[in-house]
Design a protein around this motif. Structure first.
Motif, PDB file in Angstrom:
ATOM      1  N   UNK A   1     -29.256 -29.225  -0.244  1.00 49.58           N
ATOM      2  CA  UNK A   1     -27.986 -29.861  -0.101  1.00 49.58           C
ATOM      3  C   UNK A   1     -27.336 -29.417   1.228  1.00 49.58           C
ATOM      4  N   UNK A   2     -28.001 -29.041   2.302  1.00 44.60           N
ATOM      5  CA  UNK A   2     -27.504 -28.949   3.555  1.00 44.60           C
ATOM      6  C   UNK A   2     -27.666 -30.494   4.284  1.00 44.60           C
ATOM      7  N   UNK A   3     -28.251 -31.327   3.640  1.00 47.43           N
ATOM      8  CA  UNK A   3     -28.605 -32.641   4.074  1.00 47.43           C
ATOM      9  C   UNK A   3     -28.358 -33.600   3.137  1.00 47.43           C
ATOM     10  N   UNK A   4     -28.131 -33.451   1.762  1.00 50.93           N
ATOM     11  CA  UNK A   4     -27.929 -34.210   0.770  1.00 50.93           C
ATOM     12  C   UNK A   4     -26.891 -33.808  -0.255  1.00 50.93           C
ATOM     13  N   UNK A   5     -26.316 -34.917  -0.860  1.00 49.03           N
ATOM     14  CA  UNK A   5     -25.057 -34.586  -1.637  1.00 49.03           C
ATOM     15  C   UNK A   5     -25.581 -34.030  -2.882  1.00 49.03           C
ATOM     16  N   UNK A   6     -26.971 -34.190  -3.354  1.00 49.13           N
ATOM     17  CA  UNK A   6     -27.463 -33.641  -4.488  1.00 49.13           C
ATOM     18  C   UNK A   6     -28.653 -33.066  -4.306  1.00 49.13           C
ATOM     19  N   UNK A   7     -29.214 -32.166  -5.103  1.00 49.74           N
ATOM     20  CA  UNK A   7     -30.624 -31.464  -5.055  1.00 49.74           C
ATOM     21  C   UNK A   7     -31.469 -32.393  -4.797  1.00 49.74           C
ATOM     22  N   UNK A   8     -32.538 -32.257  -3.923  1.00 56.13           N
ATOM     23  CA  UNK A   8     -33.746 -33.085  -3.884  1.00 56.13           C
ATOM     24  C   UNK A   8     -34.838 -32.200  -3.866  1.00 56.13           C
TER      25      UNK A   8
ATOM     26  N   UNK B   1     -31.097 -23.780   9.844  1.00 56.63           N
ATOM     27  CA  UNK B   1     -30.402 -24.929   9.313  1.00 56.63           C
ATOM     28  C   UNK B   1     -29.212 -25.236  10.264  1.00 56.63           C
ATOM     29  N   UNK B   2     -28.351 -24.452  11.004  1.00 53.75           N
ATOM     30  CA  UNK B   2     -27.203 -24.884  11.677  1.00 53.75           C
ATOM     31  C   UNK B   2     -27.793 -25.896  12.706  1.00 53.75           C
ATOM     32  N   UNK B   3     -28.668 -25.420  13.512  1.00 47.31           N
ATOM     33  CA  UNK B   3     -29.218 -26.215  14.598  1.00 47.31           C
ATOM     34  C   UNK B   3     -29.685 -27.778  14.119  1.00 47.31           C
ATOM     35  N   UNK B   4     -30.612 -27.491  12.949  1.00 48.82           N
ATOM     36  CA  UNK B   4     -31.091 -28.727  12.266  1.00 48.82           C
ATOM     37  C   UNK B   4     -29.873 -29.733  11.815  1.00 48.82           C
ATOM     38  N   UNK B   5     -28.849 -29.169  11.420  1.00 50.14           N
ATOM     39  CA  UNK B   5     -27.748 -29.749  10.883  1.00 50.14           C
ATOM     40  C   UNK B   5     -27.291 -30.883  12.005  1.00 50.14           C
ATOM     41  N   UNK B   6     -27.332 -30.258  13.101  1.00 49.97           N
ATOM     42  CA  UNK B   6     -26.691 -30.914  14.178  1.00 49.97           C
ATOM     43  C   UNK B   6     -27.615 -32.155  14.487  1.00 49.97           C
ATOM     44  N   UNK B   7     -28.647 -32.331  14.020  1.00 45.80           N
ATOM     45  CA  UNK B   7     -29.592 -33.467  14.281  1.00 45.80           C
ATOM     46  C   UNK B   7     -29.302 -34.290  13.256  1.00 45.80           C
ATOM     47  N   UNK B   8     -28.807 -33.896  12.132  1.00 43.33           N
ATOM     48  CA  UNK B   8     -28.801 -34.718  10.704  1.00 43.33           C
ATOM     49  C   UNK B   8     -28.474 -36.170  11.140  1.00 43.33           C
ATOM     50  N   UNK B   9     -27.345 -36.587  12.003  1.00 50.01           N
ATOM     51  CA  UNK B   9     -27.129 -37.965  12.289  1.00 50.01           C
ATOM     52  C   UNK B   9     -28.292 -38.662  13.063  1.00 50.01           C
ATOM     53  N   UNK B  10     -29.460 -37.942  13.435  1.00 51.77           N
ATOM     54  CA  UNK B  10     -30.482 -38.628  13.997  1.00 51.77           C
ATOM     55  C   UNK B  10     -31.597 -38.552  13.187  1.00 51.77           C
ATOM     56  N   UNK B  11     -31.410 -38.153  11.856  1.00 54.00           N
ATOM     57  CA  UNK B  11     -32.739 -38.131  11.011  1.00 54.00           C
ATOM     58  C   UNK B  11     -32.683 -39.099  10.066  1.00 54.00           C
ATOM     59  N   UNK B  12     -33.971 -39.496   9.749  1.00 52.30           N
ATOM     60  CA  UNK B  12     -34.133 -40.538   8.801  1.00 52.30           C
ATOM     61  C   UNK B  12     -33.940 -40.125   7.217  1.00 52.30           C
TER      62      UNK B  12
END
Length: 279
Positions: free
Chosen positions: A73-80, A173-184
């Motif tokens: 849920x840190x990267x998606x709107x629903x559970x994956x 997670x906090x540092x990874x979320x900063x990279x979310x705009x660059x993730x596929x």
């Protein structure tokens, strides 16, 4: 001496045909290694019912799986449910392989564990452009070229218990979320790539080992859509070098999601789907 070794896979009832191909092929080439299902979600009764036939057990720690769901849920709107593979690093096996269930495993996998003497993580395929990151990651300044170029397919990962932990994953997670705009974003793949390359442990892939050492005997992951690949009687017959480790039906060519006429290596998929009925 190595500790307890085993293999994890993630699945639910929506992919029971794919799972049957995976299990049938895996047990043909790996009859004895412990195998454990990590449920993708709560709908896995049909898959679990295959446990006696193919010799696997079912993950029971629901609390840990719920933490993996929360991470998604840190990267998606629903559970994956794909993020549930992260539980493997706190599972029962000291050394393990995670293998996607949309694969046919064509040879024994014991050799992969030897690489864990030198590496914390070994994937099958890496260093392929567009695998996990958008081009913009190069300008983000948050990963080195070596880190973002690793770009591994996380459908096949060998590692050791404790190489990642849920506490460490949460802290990342906090540092990874900063990279979310660059993730596929789609599945867990970019986040797991991030965890691997920032773990402080050595990482590689069979693809990288083969191409950098010139050792063409290192087995290869074969993507079903690769042009020119042919199969017969459940085996890849062309090309024969490097030796095929497994066939992977990644999107958009999953056999259960398209017309069979459009599915590459469909005959090989059917061979393993129907193998139990013929024996």
């Amino acid at each position: 001496m190595p500790g307890k070794r085993g293999v994890y896979f993630v699945a639910n009832d929506r992919v029971v045909e794919l799972v049957t191909v995976f299990l049938s092929s895996f047990r043909r080439t790996n009859p004895d290694i412990p195998l454990r299902l990590i449920p993708f979600d709560g709908e896995y009764g049909q898959v679990a019912a295959l446990g006696e036939r193919y010799g696997f057990t079912v993950w029971e720690d629901e609390q840990l799986l719920a933490r993996c769901d929360g991470t998604s849920l840190s990267f998606h709107q629903r559970r994956r449910g794909h993020f549930r593979k992260l539980a493997a690093w706190e599972g029962e096996f000291d050394e393990f392989l995670y293998i996607d269930s949309d694969t046919a495993v064509l040879r024994n996998i014991d050799f992969v564990f030897d690489y864990l003497m030198d590496y914390g993580f070994v994937t099958a395929t890496s260093n392929l452009p567009g695998r996990a990151w958008l081009e913009s990651v190069k300008e983000s300044g948050k990963l080195t070229a070596e880190q973002y170029e690793y770009a591994a397919n996380t459908g096949f990962v060998a590692s050791r218990k404790g190489a990642l932990t849920m506490a460490g994953i949460t802290a990342a997670l906090p540092a990874a979320r900063e990279l979310a705009p660059h993730m596929k974003l789609g599945y867990e793949q970019p986040f797991l790539n991030y965890l691997i390359v920032t773990s402080g442990l050595a990482y590689t892939s069979l693809h990288h080992l083969r191409t950098t050492t010139g050792d063409r005997t290192v087995p290869a992951e074969v993507f079903a859509w690769t042009p020119g690949v042919r199969a017969k009687d459940g085996a890849i017959v062309h090309p024969s070098v490097p030796p095929p480790l497994m066939v992977h039906w990644t999107e958009p060519v999953k056999p259960t999601q398209a017309d069979p006429a459009d599915i590459p290596l469909y005959d090989l998929w059917c061979h393993y789907r129907d193998l139990h009925a013929r024996t």
